[in-house]
Design a protein around this motif. Structure first.
Motif, mmCIF file in Angstrom:
data_model
loop_
_atom_site.group_PDB
_atom_site.id
_atom_site.type_symbol
_atom_site.label_atom_id
_atom_site.label_comp_id
_atom_site.label_asym_id
_atom_site.label_seq_id
_atom_site.Cartn_x
_atom_site.Cartn_y
_atom_site.Cartn_z
ATOM 1 N N UNK A 7 -17.692 -14.051 39.690
ATOM 2 C CA UNK A 7 -19.030 -14.528 39.834
ATOM 3 C C UNK A 7 -19.891 -13.639 39.089
ATOM 4 N N UNK A 8 -19.774 -12.258 39.312
ATOM 5 C CA UNK A 8 -20.466 -11.285 38.433
ATOM 6 C C UNK A 8 -20.687 -11.528 37.014
ATOM 7 N N UNK A 9 -19.234 -11.640 36.462
ATOM 8 C CA UNK A 9 -19.265 -12.012 34.914
ATOM 9 C C UNK A 9 -19.813 -13.176 34.725
ATOM 10 N N UNK A 12 -23.712 -12.379 33.928
ATOM 11 C CA UNK A 12 -23.763 -11.837 32.868
ATOM 12 C C UNK A 12 -23.667 -12.650 31.768
ATOM 13 N N UNK A 13 -22.763 -13.327 31.498
ATOM 14 C CA UNK A 13 -22.463 -14.401 30.596
ATOM 15 C C UNK A 13 -23.650 -15.473 30.151
ATOM 16 N N UNK A 14 -24.120 -15.906 31.452
ATOM 17 C CA UNK A 14 -25.126 -16.792 31.507
ATOM 18 C C UNK A 14 -26.334 -16.214 30.884
ATOM 19 N N UNK A 16 -26.671 -13.677 28.961
ATOM 20 C CA UNK A 16 -26.647 -13.384 27.440
ATOM 21 C C UNK A 16 -26.677 -14.512 26.751
ATOM 22 N N UNK A 17 -26.138 -15.609 27.208
ATOM 23 C CA UNK A 17 -26.120 -16.892 26.533
ATOM 24 C C UNK A 17 -27.605 -17.332 26.355
ATOM 25 N N UNK A 18 -28.497 -17.425 27.739
ATOM 26 C CA UNK A 18 -29.742 -17.846 27.759
ATOM 27 C C UNK A 18 -30.605 -16.908 26.630
ATOM 28 N N UNK A 19 -30.384 -15.649 26.675
ATOM 29 C CA UNK A 19 -31.236 -14.750 25.814
ATOM 30 C C UNK A 19 -30.826 -14.818 24.636
ATOM 31 N N UNK A 20 -29.548 -14.886 23.905
ATOM 32 C CA UNK A 20 -29.302 -14.773 22.604
ATOM 33 C C UNK A 20 -28.967 -15.780 21.856
ATOM 34 N N UNK A 21 -28.361 -17.076 22.860
ATOM 35 C CA UNK A 21 -28.110 -18.148 22.135
ATOM 36 C C UNK A 21 -26.526 -17.899 22.269
ATOM 37 N N UNK A 22 -25.797 -16.985 22.694
ATOM 38 C CA UNK A 22 -24.449 -16.958 22.484
ATOM 39 C C UNK A 22 -24.009 -16.024 23.482
ATOM 40 N N UNK A 23 -23.000 -16.260 24.570
ATOM 41 C CA UNK A 23 -22.799 -15.267 25.569
ATOM 42 C C UNK A 23 -21.313 -14.674 25.034
ATOM 43 N N UNK A 24 -20.925 -13.515 25.733
ATOM 44 C CA UNK A 24 -19.609 -13.014 25.153
ATOM 45 C C UNK A 24 -18.610 -13.847 25.124
ATOM 46 N N UNK A 25 -17.549 -13.523 24.374
ATOM 47 C CA UNK A 25 -16.446 -14.524 24.579
ATOM 48 C C UNK A 25 -15.485 -14.194 25.752
ATOM 49 N N UNK A 26 -15.456 -12.613 26.153
ATOM 50 C CA UNK A 26 -14.649 -12.180 27.153
ATOM 51 C C UNK A 26 -15.482 -10.832 27.732
ATOM 52 N N UNK A 27 -15.327 -10.957 29.095
ATOM 53 C CA UNK A 27 -15.989 -9.877 29.793
ATOM 54 C C UNK A 27 -14.839 -9.166 30.692
ATOM 55 N N UNK A 28 -14.720 -7.735 30.657
ATOM 56 C CA UNK A 28 -14.089 -7.407 31.813
ATOM 57 C C UNK A 28 -14.721 -6.321 32.491
ATOM 58 N N UNK A 29 -14.764 -6.337 33.934
ATOM 59 C CA UNK A 29 -15.556 -5.630 34.712
ATOM 60 C C UNK A 29 -14.669 -4.892 35.847
ATOM 61 N N UNK A 78 -31.361 -10.939 37.124
ATOM 62 C CA UNK A 78 -30.642 -12.222 37.169
ATOM 63 C C UNK A 78 -30.489 -12.608 38.703
ATOM 64 N N UNK A 79 -30.624 -13.844 38.935
ATOM 65 C CA UNK A 79 -30.610 -14.270 40.406
ATOM 66 C C UNK A 79 -29.182 -14.419 40.545
ATOM 67 N N UNK A 80 -28.956 -13.729 41.961
ATOM 68 C CA UNK A 80 -27.843 -13.691 42.668
ATOM 69 C C UNK A 80 -26.825 -12.453 42.376
ATOM 70 N N UNK A 81 -27.239 -11.679 41.332
ATOM 71 C CA UNK A 81 -26.520 -10.570 40.950
ATOM 72 C C UNK A 81 -26.394 -9.440 41.928
ATOM 73 N N UNK A 82 -27.431 -9.201 42.716
ATOM 74 C CA UNK A 82 -27.246 -8.280 43.847
ATOM 75 C C UNK A 82 -26.532 -8.929 45.148
ATOM 76 N N UNK A 83 -26.829 -10.234 45.328
ATOM 77 C CA UNK A 83 -26.256 -10.776 46.385
ATOM 78 C C UNK A 83 -24.569 -10.907 46.281
ATOM 79 N N UNK A 84 -24.149 -10.846 45.156
ATOM 80 C CA UNK A 84 -22.737 -10.844 44.984
ATOM 81 C C UNK A 84 -21.995 -9.308 45.489
#
Length: 118
Positions: A7-9, A12-14, A16-29, A78-84
């Motif tokens: 959920x955290x990832x 983050x992905x959403x 960055x996709x909304x901000x830059x037009x492309x989200x990361x292909x892979x995230x490791x948290x 980002x909405x929900x980040x702290x809730x998670x």
């Protein structure tokens, strides 16, 4: 991957996709004490890759990416980040290695967020 990490990832992905037009292909948290450390792979848009074809362009992409991320998190969390994670975000450290298209963000929270392993 735990549900919390997934959920955290997604947040983050959403963002960055909304901000830059492309989200990361892979995230490791990973969650460590009061921090979430995220490594993001495959971030750059085709336009950013083209701009980064010169040393000045690489610097421009690096500055734009890191400053924009820090500004977005400080102005509009980002909405929900702290809730998670069940904690308040107090600091975000972010950097990127443009040549390798890898970014790292360290989210520092006001209390321990690490999930106990049993």
């Amino acid at each position: 991957m735990s549900k919390m990490v997934h959920e955290f990832n997604d947040i983050i992905r959403k963002l960055r996709k909304d901000l830059f037009g492309k989200g990361p292909e892979r995230i490791h948290t990973v969650f460590v004490e009061n921090m979430a450390v995220s490594t993001l792979y495959g971030n750059l848009t085709p336009t950013e890759k083209f701009i980064a074809g010169t040393p000045d362009g690489t610097d421009m992409v690096h500055i734009a990416r890191t400053k924009m991320i820090q500004q977005v998190y400080s102005n509009n969390l980002p909405q929900g980040l702290e809730d998670i994670v069940g904690a308040k975000l107090v600091h975000l450290f972010s950097d990127m290695k443009v040549e390798e298209d890898i970014a790292v963000s360290v989210f520092v929270f006001d209390k321990n967020i690490e999930v106990e392993r049993g």
